[in-house]
Design a protein around this motif. Structure first.
Motif, short mmCIF file in Angstrom:
data_model
loop_
_atom_site.label_atom_id
_atom_site.label_comp_id
_atom_site.label_asym_id
_atom_site.label_seq_id
_atom_site.Cartn_x
_atom_site.Cartn_y
_atom_site.Cartn_z
N ALA A 175 9.43 -2.55 5.17
CA ALA A 175 10.27 -3.74 5.38
C ALA A 175 10.33 -4.14 6.85
O ALA A 175 11.01 -5.09 7.21
N GLY A 176 9.60 -3.40 7.72
CA GLY A 176 9.58 -3.75 9.13
C GLY A 176 10.69 -3.12 9.95
O GLY A 176 10.84 -3.43 11.13
N GLY A 177 11.45 -2.22 9.36
CA GLY A 177 12.50 -1.52 10.09
C GLY A 177 11.97 -0.22 10.68
O GLY A 177 10.90 0.26 10.29
N ILE A 178 12.71 0.31 11.62
CA ILE A 178 12.33 1.60 12.19
C ILE A 178 13.06 2.68 11.39
O ILE A 178 14.28 2.67 11.29
N ALA A 179 12.28 3.58 10.81
CA ALA A 179 12.84 4.67 10.01
C ALA A 179 12.86 5.94 10.85
O ALA A 179 11.88 6.28 11.50
#
Length: 91
Positions: free
Chosen positions: A46-50
């Motif tokens: 989703a383009g987030g930083i995990a």
């Protein structure tokens, strides 16, 4: 020379008993690195930083923190840098 009745045999020194050393995993000065679960950082679908921490033996799943915006990531980085600086000052 044999001992006469009533004479006491000379005392012998007691053998030294080796005391068993116990490792103190909580307070032992020998412990230089405490347990640390593996941590991964990556961009998710989703383009987030995990930020993902490996599960412990008694947990069913890994732990996730998802930073959905660049600003959220910057704030976490700032907070971590602040904590590191405070730790250095305490030393």
């Amino acid at each position: 020379m044999p001992l006469a009745l009533g004479d006491k045999e000379p005392r012998r020194a007691a053998p030294e008993v080796e005391t068993k050393w116990e490792m103190d995993w909580v307070n032992g000065q020998e412990v230089i690195i405490e347990h640390q679960a593996a941590i991964a950082v990556y961009t998710n679908a989703a383009g987030g930083i995990a930020i993902r921490q490996e599960r412990a033996w008694d947990e069913e799943e890994d732990t996730f923190i998802i930073l959905s915006t660049p600003e959220a990531a910057r704030r976490v980085i700032q907070a971590l840098q602040g904590e590191l600086a405070a730790m250095q000052e305490r030393k």
